[in-house]
Design a protein around this motif. Structure first.
Motif, short mmCIF file in Angstrom:
data_model
loop_
_atom_site.label_atom_id
_atom_site.label_comp_id
_atom_site.label_asym_id
_atom_site.label_seq_id
_atom_site.Cartn_x
_atom_site.Cartn_y
_atom_site.Cartn_z
N GLY A 15 0.86 -1.20 0.00
CA GLY A 15 0.00 0.00 0.00
C GLY A 15 0.88 1.23 0.00
N MET A 16 0.62 2.16 -0.92
CA MET A 16 1.45 3.36 -0.95
C MET A 16 0.57 4.60 -1.01
SD MET A 16 3.23 2.62 -4.62
CE MET A 16 3.47 4.31 -5.13
N GLY A 17 -0.43 4.62 -0.14
CA GLY A 17 -1.26 5.81 0.00
C GLY A 17 -0.66 6.72 1.06
N ASN A 18 -1.52 7.41 1.78
CA ASN A 18 -1.03 8.30 2.82
C ASN A 18 -0.10 7.56 3.79
OD1 ASN A 18 -1.33 9.10 5.79
ND2 ASN A 18 -1.87 10.98 4.74
N VAL A 19 -0.54 6.41 4.26
CA VAL A 19 0.22 5.72 5.30
C VAL A 19 1.46 5.03 4.72
CG1 VAL A 19 0.10 3.90 7.04
CG2 VAL A 19 -1.83 5.45 6.72
N GLY A 20 1.27 4.16 3.72
CA GLY A 20 2.39 3.40 3.19
C GLY A 20 3.43 4.28 2.51
N GLY A 21 2.99 5.26 1.75
CA GLY A 21 3.92 6.15 1.04
C GLY A 21 4.79 6.94 2.01
N ASN A 22 4.16 7.53 3.00
CA ASN A 22 4.92 8.31 3.99
C ASN A 22 5.83 7.41 4.83
OD1 ASN A 22 4.31 11.20 3.80
ND2 ASN A 22 2.20 10.52 4.07
#
Ligand code: NAD
Length: 405
Positions: free
Chosen positions: A214-221
């Motif tokens: 997952g690379m949304g708000n959580v995974g990306g940051n």
């Protein structure tokens, strides 16, 4: 497979088997204090009005106003929202924030909506629920597919309806609409602080190999923050699949590529499926997407030394047993991803006091909020000869019971 709410209830049962709590108290937590289902009419660009189903579950307010995000997802249904609300009650308690637990959602594939439709849906959710939310009663925030822009529409709608100008009813807002410094990265950064406290107990260095789903708000940051602190990100993914490079990926480059092209197709690294990604050889596996990703089926093949749950509910109770037997440390969601609600609480406090805190101050407050609580959960697990999830639930249950008493 059980639904997420059945899993959440089973997590309580498993903790209570280690340290007992009275049945009357537990009965209060098995059901939400209030659940509301709404039907939101949205004027579509076509001129037709379409109805969308939405929810707000207010699980428990013994320790403070209900607090929890709003999810826009095609698979969102009442049992998912119930589970997420229960986990919020546990999360705010385990890291000792003056909040209760709640969660909201809308069953929608928001990627198919135009910007105007998305705004009308967001404002519609608030119109239906304005009577039961507010700065001292229930404070929503972003979750999957809900962004600072959506929070800005929501807080504006709430202000129009009620006249409340504190902007404290929603958190995760943009900076120029009463948002807080450090909120965007808060869940990932909190994950780093919790990891940094617990890694020593499994002999992990800061320099280690990380896989992020997952690379949304959580995974990306999280990927960026872990890399900035010396870790190597060897794989990342979105809902369609991932990329893998044993030599290390640059998370910013992977994100920029996806932003530019809309997908990871053609990124210069080996492509892998989400199923393969979870089973890669690595030091830390970071699920940062959705529930029920690590199950009895794939848990025997997980090769990480630590699973740091930045998503909510990524591991089923059956998978927990398998990972425990394999000697893999599972850092539970209610502790590992509490950085988001911690900085949301800081944002709420700034709004109520009409203050603005600098980024350094927010980051330091976050560390001070999470690190001792992570150590506390670890010490409790040691004392009770149990795992971190059961220990975290026990710490949370004690605090909630005390507040109720
Ligand atoms: P988001 O919408 O910003 O990102 C979700 C990411 O997951 C996207 O990259 C998407 O492509 C990916 N994804 C979706 N389905 C997937 C699948 N089946 N396999 C792999 N990847 C998939 O959402 P977010 O805010 O980053 O939330 C992610 C998780 O973290 C959720 O479980 C959420 O509840 C939890 N969480 C979020 C916050 C927060 O502050 N936003 C705080 C605590 C916990």
């Amino acid at each position: 497979m059980k639904n997420p709410f059945e899993n959440a209830l089973s997590q309580i049962d498993r903790a209570v088997a280690v340290q007992g709590f009275d049945d009357d108290f537990l009965a209060r937590l098995r059901d939400a204090e209030r659940e509301v289902r709404i039907s939101i009419p949205v004027l579509m660009d076509s001129g037709h009005t379409k109805m969308f189903e939405g929810y707000r579950v207010q699980h428990n307010s013994a320790r403070g106003p209900y607090k929890g995000g709003i999810r826009f997802h095609p698979q969102t249904e009442i049992n998912e929202v119930r589970a997420l609300a229960l986990w919020m009650t546990m999360k705010t308690a385990v890291v000792n924030l003056p909040m209760g637990g709640g969660k909201g959602g809308v069953t929608v594939d928001s990627k198919t909506l135009s910007v105007g439709e998305l705004e009308r849906l967001s404002r519609g959710w608030v119109r239906m629920l304005a009577p039961i939310i507010g700065p001292h009663s229930d404070v929503p925030a972003p979750d999957v597919n809900t962004t600072p822009q959506i929070m800005a529409w929501m807080v504006d709608e709430y202000e129009k309806i009620t006249g409340d100008k504190t902007r404290a009813t929603f958190t995760g807002k943009p900076l120029n609409c009463g948002g807080s410094e450090g909120r965007g990265e808060a869940t990932g950064r909190g994950g780093w602080f919790v990891f940094d406290v617990l890694r020593k107990f499994v002999g992990l260095e800061k320099k280690c190999d990380i896989v992020v789903q997952g690379m949304g708000n959580v995974g990306g940051n999280a990927a960026r923050i872990f890399r900035d602190n010396g870790a190597r990100i060897i794989a990342m993914s979105d809902s369609r699949g991932g990329v893998y490079d044993a030599g290390g990926l640059d998370p910013a480059a992977v994100e920029a590529y996806k932003k530019g092209r809309g997908s990871l197709d053609g990124f210069p690294a080996r492509t892998i499926s989400n199923a393969e990604l979870l089973e890669l050889e690595c030091d830390v596996l970071v699920p940062a997407a959705l529930e029920n990703q690590i199950t009895a089926e794939n848990a025997p093949r997980i090769k990480a030394r630590m699973v740091l749950e930045l998503a909510n509910g990524p591991t089923t109770p059956e998978a927990d047993d398998i990972l425990l037997a394999k000697g893999i440390m599972v850092v539970p969601d209610i502790l590992a991803n509490a950085g988001g609600v911690a900085v949301s609480t800081f944002e709420w406090e700034q709004n109520l006091k009409n203050e603005r805190w600098g980024e350094k101050e927010v980051v330091e407050k976050l560390r001070t909020q999470l690190s001792p609580e992570a150590l506390n959960v670890h010490a409790r697990a040691d004392l009770l000869h149990t795992d971190l999830r059961r220990a975290a639930f026990i710490v949370a249950l004690e605090r909630i019971r005390k507040a109720i008493k």
